[in-house]
Design a protein around this motif. Structure first.
Motif, mmCIF file in Angstrom:
data_model
loop_
_atom_site.group_PDB
_atom_site.id
_atom_site.type_symbol
_atom_site.label_atom_id
_atom_site.label_comp_id
_atom_site.label_asym_id
_atom_site.label_seq_id
_atom_site.Cartn_x
_atom_site.Cartn_y
_atom_site.Cartn_z
ATOM 1 N N ASN A 77 -3.256 -10.044 -14.746
ATOM 2 C CA ASN A 77 -4.010 -8.799 -14.539
ATOM 3 C C ASN A 77 -5.259 -9.027 -13.705
ATOM 4 O O ASN A 77 -6.297 -8.403 -13.907
ATOM 5 N N THR A 78 -5.142 -9.952 -12.762
ATOM 6 C CA THR A 78 -6.195 -10.156 -11.772
ATOM 7 C C THR A 78 -5.575 -10.007 -10.386
ATOM 8 O O THR A 78 -4.396 -10.313 -10.170
ATOM 9 N N LEU A 79 -6.371 -9.516 -9.448
ATOM 10 C CA LEU A 79 -5.916 -9.317 -8.072
ATOM 11 C C LEU A 79 -6.884 -10.010 -7.130
ATOM 12 O O LEU A 79 -8.091 -10.054 -7.379
ATOM 13 N N GLY A 80 -6.367 -10.543 -6.052
ATOM 14 C CA GLY A 80 -7.206 -11.211 -5.066
ATOM 15 C C GLY A 80 -7.570 -10.283 -3.921
ATOM 16 O O GLY A 80 -6.720 -9.537 -3.418
ATOM 17 N N PHE A 81 -8.837 -10.303 -3.518
ATOM 18 C CA PHE A 81 -9.326 -9.493 -2.397
ATOM 19 C C PHE A 81 -9.826 -10.461 -1.335
ATOM 20 O O PHE A 81 -10.903 -11.046 -1.467
ATOM 21 N N VAL A 82 -9.037 -10.654 -0.292
ATOM 22 C CA VAL A 82 -9.373 -11.597 0.769
ATOM 23 C C VAL A 82 -9.852 -10.807 1.982
ATOM 24 O O VAL A 82 -9.148 -9.923 2.469
ATOM 25 N N THR A 83 -11.039 -11.103 2.478
ATOM 26 C CA THR A 83 -11.628 -10.311 3.553
ATOM 27 C C THR A 83 -12.274 -11.192 4.609
ATOM 28 O O THR A 83 -12.738 -12.296 4.315
ATOM 29 N N ASP A 84 -12.304 -10.686 5.850
ATOM 30 C CA ASP A 84 -12.954 -11.449 6.911
ATOM 31 C C ASP A 84 -14.470 -11.387 6.793
ATOM 32 O O ASP A 84 -15.145 -12.401 6.826
ATOM 33 N N GLU A 85 -15.022 -10.165 6.626
ATOM 34 C CA GLU A 85 -16.473 -10.060 6.478
ATOM 35 C C GLU A 85 -16.921 -8.750 5.831
ATOM 36 O O GLU A 85 -18.103 -8.414 5.833
ATOM 37 N N ARG A 104 -10.389 -1.333 -11.890
ATOM 38 C CA ARG A 104 -10.987 -1.144 -13.217
ATOM 39 C C ARG A 104 -10.230 -0.080 -14.009
ATOM 40 O O ARG A 104 -9.929 -0.260 -15.192
ATOM 41 N N LYS A 105 -9.894 1.023 -13.348
ATOM 42 C CA LYS A 105 -9.168 2.101 -14.024
ATOM 43 C C LYS A 105 -7.777 1.657 -14.462
ATOM 44 O O LYS A 105 -7.233 2.173 -15.445
ATOM 45 N N LEU A 106 -7.200 0.702 -13.747
ATOM 46 C CA LEU A 106 -5.839 0.267 -14.037
ATOM 47 C C LEU A 106 -5.785 -0.995 -14.893
ATOM 48 O O LEU A 106 -4.710 -1.541 -15.143
ATOM 49 N N GLY A 107 -6.949 -1.466 -15.334
ATOM 50 C CA GLY A 107 -6.980 -2.616 -16.222
ATOM 51 C C GLY A 107 -6.860 -3.947 -15.524
ATOM 52 O O GLY A 107 -6.462 -4.960 -16.134
ATOM 53 N N TYR A 108 -7.230 -3.999 -14.248
ATOM 54 C CA TYR A 108 -7.174 -5.244 -13.486
ATOM 55 C C TYR A 108 -8.581 -5.722 -13.129
ATOM 56 O O TYR A 108 -9.511 -4.925 -13.007
ATOM 57 N N ILE A 109 -8.715 -7.018 -12.932
ATOM 58 C CA ILE A 109 -9.955 -7.633 -12.462
ATOM 59 C C ILE A 109 -9.753 -8.050 -11.012
ATOM 60 O O ILE A 109 -8.699 -8.567 -10.642
ATOM 61 N N VAL A 134 -3.469 -15.014 -9.636
ATOM 62 C CA VAL A 134 -3.596 -13.591 -9.326
ATOM 63 C C VAL A 134 -2.201 -12.990 -9.123
ATOM 64 O O VAL A 134 -1.273 -13.661 -8.660
ATOM 65 N N ASP A 135 -2.059 -11.729 -9.481
ATOM 66 C CA ASP A 135 -0.755 -11.068 -9.429
ATOM 67 C C ASP A 135 -0.412 -10.536 -8.044
ATOM 68 O O ASP A 135 0.750 -10.281 -7.743
ATOM 69 N N GLY A 136 -1.418 -10.318 -7.211
ATOM 70 C CA GLY A 136 -1.190 -9.796 -5.865
ATOM 71 C C GLY A 136 -2.475 -9.840 -5.068
ATOM 72 O O GLY A 136 -3.552 -10.160 -5.605
ATOM 73 N N PHE A 137 -2.375 -9.517 -3.780
ATOM 74 C CA PHE A 137 -3.518 -9.654 -2.883
ATOM 75 C C PHE A 137 -3.761 -8.394 -2.054
ATOM 76 O O PHE A 137 -2.820 -7.709 -1.642
ATOM 77 N N LEU A 138 -5.049 -8.123 -1.793
ATOM 78 C CA LEU A 138 -5.443 -7.228 -0.715
ATOM 79 C C LEU A 138 -5.943 -8.116 0.416
ATOM 80 O O LEU A 138 -6.737 -9.032 0.185
#
Length: 363
Positions: A77-85, A104-109, A134-138
């Motif tokens: 229940n964690t998701l990765g947020f990978v960003t350039d800047e 947060r609304k969906l119960g993920y960190i 992590v379960d998935g990535f942005l």
């Protein structure tokens, strides 16, 4: 009895509260509590019962055992947020805020990694996030462009934010730049403008091509002939000031659509130097809604706000739908409202920009 009740609360506080404790306190089954605490209750548990269970869990100080849950369900229940800047950019940070709000609304960190456009660092950060299971990535970019998904993300559920997957393999969320160009130009047409300059960008970014296309579509629908001489493409660091002067000295438009707020500042300065009154003699509209520009220049600038928050929010919604199914996100609503979407081929979603009305358009 009082002493016994106090003793029970003290003993409970010394150990972790389990879902069995919550079930007993709420008078429901352990299965029902499990569904609610894992956000699987949609259409399976009544809203009243789910609300009671969550309130009971909060009152009892329930803290999920994330390690045990990961072992049991193979989900963190964690998701990765990978960003350039994005994480370091004041106005685009709203992409991250939107993603955090939906998660947060969906119960993920949400775990964030900023790569500073360094490919080696990007691989390292993705590997680090993988170690957290992590379960998935942005995969989020600073501006709308086509990107290649890193090999390190191969095999992972991924959604691209503010850009497009060049290979078209994963969902992509980005601003509807063609519609932004259309809406901006149409707003000037509604104000009575007929000689409209597109003060664009000399770069080859997707937004330039799309916004120009929207400009041309709005003119065509209004029965106004496209005139190449009214398209003035500039670079901020070289010829923007000189070309802004030419707009007033030679072209003499009654409306100006600027590619972005920064370019609008050159139009404002050229108008001031010539005694041309923006909002009275000529109408100006732009795109970005950067507060350090729109709230400072006078008259205040009418502009279209890029859907940063909505892109982050929608990206999480789509990612969790892939993870948990459409029912898991059926009731998800943004506190900020959502931009109008246009679905495109290959899992692409374009979000419409909002016009922020101010004082730079003639009434």
């Amino acid at each position: 009895m009082v002493q016994s009740s106090v003793s029970q609360r003290v003993n409970r506080s010394k150990r972790l509260v389990s879902i069995k404790d919550i079930a007993k306190e709420a008078g429901v089954s352990v299965c029902t509590v499990s569904l609610v605490m894992n956000n699987k209750d949609h259409n399976r548990v009544s809203k009243a019962v789910a609300q009671k269970i969550r309130a009971t869990a909060a009152n009892m100080g329930y803290k999920p055992n994330s390690v045990a849950r990961t072992l049991r369900t193979n989900k963190s229940n964690t998701l990765g947020f990978v960003t350039d800047e994005i994480a370091t950019t004041p106005y685009a940070v709203r992409v991250l805020q939107g993603a955090q709000g939906a998660a947060r609304k969906l119960g993920y960190i949400l775990l964030t990694a900023n790569t500073n456009n360094d490919a080696e660092l990007e691989d390292q950060e993705i590997s680090a996030l993988r170690r957290y299971n992590v379960d998935g990535f942005l995969y989020a970019m600073m501006y709308h462009r086509k990107v290649d998904i890193p090999e390190a993300l191969e095999g992972s559920l991924t959604v691209v934010v503010d850009s497009e997957d060049a290979a078209g393999k994963v969902p992509s969320i980005y601003p509807d730049d063609e519609m932004a160009g259309y809406d901006a130009t149409n707003r000037l047409i509604q104000a009575g403008c007929r000689r409209i300059v597109y003060y664009g960008s000399a770069t080859t970014v997707i937004a330039q091509k799309e916004r120009l296309s929207g400009y041309r579509r709005a003119l065509a629908e209004a029965g106004i002939a496209f005139n190449e001489a009214l398209v003035v493409n500039v670079l901020e660091m070289t010829n923007a000031a000189a070309e802004a002067a030419r707009v007033f000295d030679e072209i003499k438009p009654d409306g100006i659509f600027c590619f972005n707020d920064v370019r609008a500042t050159f139009i404002y300065e050229a108008a001031r130097e010539r005694g041309v009154r923006i909002g009275t003699d000529v109408s100006v509209i732009s795109i970005d809604n950067q507060p350090f520009i729109t709230d400072v220049i006078k008259p205040s600038l009418t502009t279209l706000e890029l859907p940063h928050y909505e892109m982050g929010f929608e990206a999480i919604r789509q990612l969790v739908a892939m993870l948990d199914g459409d029912k898991a996100v059926a009731d998800l609503k943004s506190d900020h409202g959502m931009a109008v979407q246009r679905q495109r081929d290959g899992g692409k979603t374009a979000l419409r920009c909002r016009i922020i009305e101010r004082d730079s358009i003639v009434l």
